[in-house]
Design a protein around this motif. Structure first.
Motif, PDB file in Angstrom:
ATOM      1  N   LEU A 247       0.832  -1.199   0.000  1.00 36.56           N
ATOM      2  CA  LEU A 247       0.000   0.000   0.000  1.00 36.56           C
ATOM      3  C   LEU A 247       0.867   1.250   0.000  1.00 36.56           C
ATOM      4  CD1 LEU A 247      -2.707   1.445   0.160  1.00 36.56           C
ATOM      5  CD2 LEU A 247      -2.758   0.972   2.626  1.00 36.56           C
ATOM      6  N   TYR A 248       1.950   1.239   0.797  1.00 39.12           N
ATOM      7  CA  TYR A 248       2.855   2.387   0.813  1.00 39.12           C
ATOM      8  C   TYR A 248       3.481   2.619  -0.555  1.00 39.12           C
ATOM      9  CZ  TYR A 248       6.793   5.441   1.649  1.00 39.12           C
ATOM     10  OH  TYR A 248       7.679   6.485   1.567  1.00 39.12           O
ATOM     11  N   LYS A 249       3.947   1.551  -1.185  1.00 40.11           N
ATOM     12  CA  LYS A 249       4.623   1.704  -2.477  1.00 40.11           C
ATOM     13  C   LYS A 249       3.669   2.193  -3.558  1.00 40.11           C
ATOM     14  CE  LYS A 249       8.676  -1.207  -1.969  1.00 40.11           C
ATOM     15  NZ  LYS A 249       9.471  -2.341  -2.499  1.00 40.11           N
ATOM     16  N   ALA A 250       2.410   1.764  -3.475  1.00 42.75           N
ATOM     17  CA  ALA A 250       1.422   2.251  -4.437  1.00 42.75           C
ATOM     18  C   ALA A 250       1.166   3.741  -4.237  1.00 42.75           C
ATOM     19  CB  ALA A 250       0.119   1.452  -4.294  1.00 42.75           C
ATOM     20  N   HIS A 252       3.309   5.899  -2.833  1.00 41.31           N
ATOM     21  CA  HIS A 252       4.553   6.566  -3.234  1.00 41.31           C
ATOM     22  C   HIS A 252       4.585   6.772  -4.744  1.00 41.31           C
ATOM     23  CE1 HIS A 252       8.838   6.728  -4.396  1.00 41.31           C
ATOM     24  NE2 HIS A 252       9.096   7.176  -3.173  1.00 41.31           N
ATOM     25  N   CYS A 253       4.193   5.755  -5.489  1.00 39.73           N
ATOM     26  CA  CYS A 253       4.249   5.817  -6.947  1.00 39.73           C
ATOM     27  C   CYS A 253       3.347   6.922  -7.490  1.00 39.73           C
ATOM     28  CB  CYS A 253       3.835   4.464  -7.524  1.00 39.73           C
ATOM     29  SG  CYS A 253       4.118   4.282  -9.303  1.00 39.73           S
ATOM     30  N   LYS A 254       2.135   7.008  -6.961  1.00 39.70           N
ATOM     31  CA  LYS A 254       1.189   8.027  -7.430  1.00 39.70           C
ATOM     32  C   LYS A 254       1.650   9.427  -7.036  1.00 39.70           C
ATOM     33  CE  LYS A 254      -2.697   9.549  -9.218  1.00 39.70           C
ATOM     34  NZ  LYS A 254      -2.348  10.948  -9.442  1.00 39.70           N
ATOM     35  N   VAL A 255       2.137   9.582  -5.811  1.00 41.07           N
ATOM     36  CA  VAL A 255       2.599  10.892  -5.343  1.00 41.07           C
ATOM     37  C   VAL A 255       3.792  11.361  -6.161  1.00 41.07           C
ATOM     38  CG1 VAL A 255       3.706  12.094  -3.407  1.00 41.07           C
ATOM     39  CG2 VAL A 255       1.674  10.690  -3.007  1.00 41.07           C
ATOM     40  N   ARG A 256       4.718  10.454  -6.444  1.00 41.10           N
ATOM     41  CA  ARG A 256       5.886  10.836  -7.249  1.00 41.10           C
ATOM     42  C   ARG A 256       5.473  11.280  -8.646  1.00 41.10           C
ATOM     43  NH1 ARG A 256      10.338   6.300  -8.001  1.00 41.10           N
ATOM     44  NH2 ARG A 256       8.608   5.376  -9.167  1.00 41.10           N
ATOM     45  N   THR A 257       4.521  10.589  -9.232  1.00 39.42           N
ATOM     46  CA  THR A 257       4.042  10.975 -10.560  1.00 39.42           C
ATOM     47  C   THR A 257       3.487  12.393 -10.555  1.00 39.42           C
ATOM     48  OG1 THR A 257       3.514   8.676 -11.125  1.00 39.42           O
ATOM     49  CG2 THR A 257       2.410  10.404 -12.395  1.00 39.42           C
ATOM     50  N   ASP A 258       2.690  12.708  -9.533  1.00 39.53           N
ATOM     51  CA  ASP A 258       2.083  14.042  -9.459  1.00 39.53           C
ATOM     52  C   ASP A 258       3.113  15.117  -9.138  1.00 39.53           C
ATOM     53  OD1 ASP A 258      -0.338  12.932 -10.086  1.00 39.53           O
ATOM     54  OD2 ASP A 258      -1.118  12.920  -8.044  1.00 39.53           O
ATOM     55  N   LEU A 259       4.089  14.803  -8.297  1.00 37.41           N
ATOM     56  CA  LEU A 259       5.139  15.779  -7.991  1.00 37.41           C
ATOM     57  C   LEU A 259       6.030  16.031  -9.205  1.00 37.41           C
ATOM     58  CD1 LEU A 259       6.224  14.732  -4.374  1.00 37.41           C
ATOM     59  CD2 LEU A 259       4.895  16.732  -5.051  1.00 37.41           C
ATOM     60  N   SER A 260       6.218  15.011 -10.013  1.00 33.68           N
ATOM     61  CA  SER A 260       7.005  15.186 -11.235  1.00 33.68           C
ATOM     62  C   SER A 260       6.291  16.133 -12.193  1.00 33.68           C
ATOM     63  CB  SER A 260       7.239  13.830 -11.902  1.00 33.68           C
ATOM     64  OG  SER A 260       8.093  13.954 -13.021  1.00 33.68           O
ATOM     65  N   GLN A 610      -1.028   2.005 -13.333  1.00 33.23           N
ATOM     66  CA  GLN A 610      -0.773   1.127 -14.473  1.00 33.23           C
ATOM     67  C   GLN A 610       0.119   1.837 -15.494  1.00 33.23           C
ATOM     68  OE1 GLN A 610      -4.502  -0.243 -16.080  1.00 33.23           O
ATOM     69  NE2 GLN A 610      -4.965  -1.533 -14.321  1.00 33.23           N
ATOM     70  N   GLY A 611       1.164   1.157 -15.909  1.00 29.38           N
ATOM     71  CA  GLY A 611       2.087   1.726 -16.885  1.00 29.38           C
ATOM     72  C   GLY A 611       3.222   2.521 -16.273  1.00 29.38           C
ATOM     73  N   GLN A 612       3.161   2.770 -14.948  1.00 30.55           N
ATOM     74  CA  GLN A 612       4.227   3.510 -14.271  1.00 30.55           C
ATOM     75  C   GLN A 612       5.308   2.546 -13.771  1.00 30.55           C
ATOM     76  OE1 GLN A 612       4.631   6.717 -14.052  1.00 30.55           O
ATOM     77  NE2 GLN A 612       2.654   7.348 -14.883  1.00 30.55           N
ATOM     78  N   ALA A 613       6.546   3.005 -13.773  1.00 29.28           N
ATOM     79  CA  ALA A 613       7.658   2.216 -13.224  1.00 29.28           C
ATOM     80  C   ALA A 613       7.760   2.503 -11.730  1.00 29.28           C
ATOM     81  CB  ALA A 613       8.959   2.562 -13.939  1.00 29.28           C
ATOM     82  N   CYS A 614       6.919   1.853 -10.952  1.00 32.33           N
ATOM     83  CA  CYS A 614       6.921   2.106  -9.512  1.00 32.33           C
ATOM     84  C   CYS A 614       8.173   1.526  -8.865  1.00 32.33           C
ATOM     85  CB  CYS A 614       5.662   1.515  -8.874  1.00 32.33           C
ATOM     86  SG  CYS A 614       4.125   2.269  -9.477  1.00 32.33           S
ATOM     87  N   GLY A 615       8.499   2.036  -7.692  1.00 34.65           N
ATOM     88  CA  GLY A 615       9.719   1.619  -7.008  1.00 34.65           C
ATOM     89  C   GLY A 615      10.835   2.616  -7.218  1.00 34.65           C
ATOM     90  N   TRP A 616      11.975   2.355  -6.583  1.00 36.92           N
ATOM     91  CA  TRP A 616      13.099   3.279  -6.667  1.00 36.92           C
ATOM     92  C   TRP A 616      14.427   2.553  -6.557  1.00 36.92           C
ATOM     93  CZ3 TRP A 616       9.342   3.298  -2.803  1.00 36.92           C
ATOM     94  CH2 TRP A 616       9.708   2.716  -1.574  1.00 36.92           C
TER      95      TRP A 616
END
Length: 616
Positions: A247-250, A252-260, A610-616
């Motif tokens: 849940l955290y990683k999901a 994180h992925c969405k927040v990073r996309t929006d901050l980008s 979907q389609g995002q490279a989640c993780g770091w």
């Protein structure tokens, strides 16, 4: 929300069933000699009774000195607090030395629990010599003073443009200017450099105190306080983290996309950690201040508690009374008159204080207080509900001996108030006349869950990693010359964040967090974030609530209040597993209630990512 402190947990951070020898290295030869050659002069029951009386006799004097210090930060109050610390450590040293004599004595279950509470899970153990105790007390007071009075002054403006933590935090929460955010973040993180050397020395002396009582280091003492062997406790924490990590990683992925999208992919790459200064909080521990940047459905179902508080002219007293009313609606008592007379609910204009919210029980009876610089904001509104959770816990067990006056484990004390915060639903806010009812829809639910997750879910890895770092510092696995490097390695590993500018070993970024300066264990907050959802589900069941867990508020439920009061009144008189089982029917901490609560958001995040490279 801020992390809060209950002073009781600092003094009596307790509770384990294993003995000293089972939890840590064996006592030194000199310790063994003391334990075997000294004969007890009284029964173990008499010793425990005397220990309870000694703690109680010294408790108010100690607390009074600490209270004066944090509400009047100056050299005089620092001296008084330091001397009180020395006196307390000397008193504890005598008691703990005497306790060794009874280590193998036959005990009743009640006496054994009191003995365990006294000797296990201690936040700080007094060193052997008066000189070491005096130095430890002085350094501890100094570090907290540096933190509390810390200000960042821009070099080009001298002292004319100095800002404290609250002001710098306000920049991080509200500004969307990348460079301004960098300046505020680096400004505060530079404060802790002043006590990096002091912290290293503090660890050395604190470890010597822990070793004098049979622990390998201070971290081993901390981990002994959970009614289970230390290695099982660490494994349990890791198990809980693995339950919530997806849940955290999901998120994180969405927040990073929006901050980008907000700052550009050059500043927020979509396959790298998020720069720490962009998450709206000085420590990136909660991200709700950037909700406007990541709001799933703009403007839908907005619960603007801050605007409502301002519009209705709710001051610190009014906000506190609203929070009190929640507890009394459950059938719990009103706050004593002394609370209103003695608490510090607003920041004084004439002196420096530590604004970090904390709950205090001064005399282990009726003198309970809160220290908080309350402003009419949603954060402070929730914080007050949380702090009163500590206060009502203190009041619930104040008829018990001192060694039972604590939470079942230290996570319980932190979880109670946050359990109440989970009941701050639109229905509750409407019932107390703070906001008008809002139309419920799928979009409203997702928005509300996103805002809550930015506080609750974003916090989880931070709640875990602080003590992961400190345990390794105490054990010597992390050397002083690697303090900062390993701090950022852990922050990247668990949180997926990075420092906004290059950091070196001249920096002491861990020390930018209050709980490092004040030597307050932090795993309790991680545990609390797990337990609060378990408690919430159990209390909602008791209230007879039918429906999705995220819609439940126990406000006005006497049935839920009775269940809550029973759990609180047990204090630390039983192992936490027994208290948990009696309260909610299980002996294990479990994060499944979190997954249940945030199920709508998780489904939405999976689609969005979907389609995002989640993780770091």
């Amino acid at each position: 929300m801020k992390n809060k402190i209950n002073l009781r947990n600092i003094l009596f951070s307790s509770i384990a069933l294993c003995c000293l020898g089972a939890c840590s290295k064996a006592p030194s030869n000199s310790d063994q000699a003391t334990a075997t050659t000294t004969k007890p002069t009284k029964s173990v029951d008499e010793f425990i009774a005397d220990a309870n009386k000694t703690y109680l006799d010294n408790y108010y004097e100690y607390n009074a000195a600490q209270w004066v210090y944090v509400t009047y930060l100056n050299d005089d109050s620092a001296m008084l607090a330091t001397k009180a610390n020395e006196k307390w450590m000397a008193m504890e040293k005598e008691l703990l030395s005497e306790a060794r004599v009874y280590k193998d004595a036959p005990m009743s279950a009640e006496t054994k629990k009191a003995y365990i509470n006294m000797t296990q899970g201690k936040t700080l153990l007094p060193p052997d010599t008066p000189e070491a105790r005096a130095e430890l007390a002085r350094i501890g007071t100094h570090m907290e003073g540096v933190y509390g009075a810390g200000k960042y002054c821009k070099p080009e403006s001298g002292t004319e443009n100095c800002r404290d933590l609250n002001q710098l935090s306000d920049v991080l929460a509200k500004s969307r200017d990348y460079n301004e955010l960098v300046d505020a973040w680096t400004g505060w993180h530079g404060i802790a450099r002043a006590y990096r050397g002091d912290y290293q020395r503090y660890v050395e002396i604190a470890n010597s105190g822990a070793r004098a009582y049979g622990f390998s280091d201070l971290g081993a003492s901390w981990k002994s306080g959970y009614d289970m062997p230390a290695n099982e406790f660490e494994a349990d924490v890791e198990r809980l983290w693995q339950q919530v990590e997806p849940l955290y990683k999901a998120l994180h992925c969405k927040v990073r996309t929006d901050l980008s999208k907000q700052y550009g992919a050059d500043k927020v790459p979509l396959d790298k950690p998020i720069p720490a200064h962009l998450l709206g909080n000085m420590w990136s521990q909660q991200w709700d201040s950037i909700y406007d940047l990541v709001e799933p459905y703009p403007g839908v179902g907005d619960l603007d508690i801050t605007a409502a508080l301002v519009k209705q002219n709710k001051d610190a007293i009014a906000i506190t009374k609203i929070a009190e009313n929640f507890f009394t609606s459950l059938g719990l008592r009103s706050l004593p008159d002394s609370f209103w007379k003695n608490s510090m609910l607003t920041k004084p204009r004439d002196r420096e204080v530590v604004c970090h919210a904390s709950a205090w029980t001064m005399d282990a009876k009726e003198d309970v207080r809160i220290k908080q610089c309350v402003e009419p904001t949603d954060e402070e509104f929730e914080t007050m509900h949380h702090e009163l959770g500590h206060i009502y816990y203190d009041l619930a067990y104040n008829d018990k001996p001192m060694l039972f006056q604590n939470g079942a484990n230290d996570g319980f004390h932190e979880a109670i108030g946050d359990t109440i915060v989970l009941s701050i639903t639109p229905g509750y806010l409407n019932a107390i006349g703070l906001i008008e009812s809002t139309e419920s829809s799928e979009q409203t639910v997702i928005n509300q869950q996103m805002k809550l997750a930015l506080g609750k879910i974003a916090f989880l890895p931070f709640g875990k990693l602080i003590d992961q770092w400190r345990w390794k510092v105490f054990s010597g696995e992390i050397k002083p010359e690697d303090y900062n490097k390993t701090w950022w390695e852990l922050r990247t590993k668990y949180q997926g964040i990075s420092a906004p500018v290059e950091r070196t070993e001249q920096d002491f970024d861990a020390g930018a967090k209050y709980h490092i300066a004040a030597n307050v264990p932090y795993t309790r907050y991680f545990i609390a974030h797990i337990l609060q959802f378990q408690f919430h589900k159990a209390l909602c069941d008791a209230a007879g609530f039918k429906g999705p867990l995220h819609e439940c508020s126990i406000y006005n439920s006497k049935e839920a209040g009775a269940k809550l009061q029973t759990m609180l009144a047990a204090g630390a008189s039983k192992p936490w597993q027994d208290v948990l089982e009696e309260a909610i029917g299980t002996r294990q901490m479990d994060a499944s209630a979190i997954i249940d609560y945030f199920a709508p958001l998780m489904q939405w995040l999976e689609k969005e990512n979907q389609g995002q490279a989640c993780g770091w």
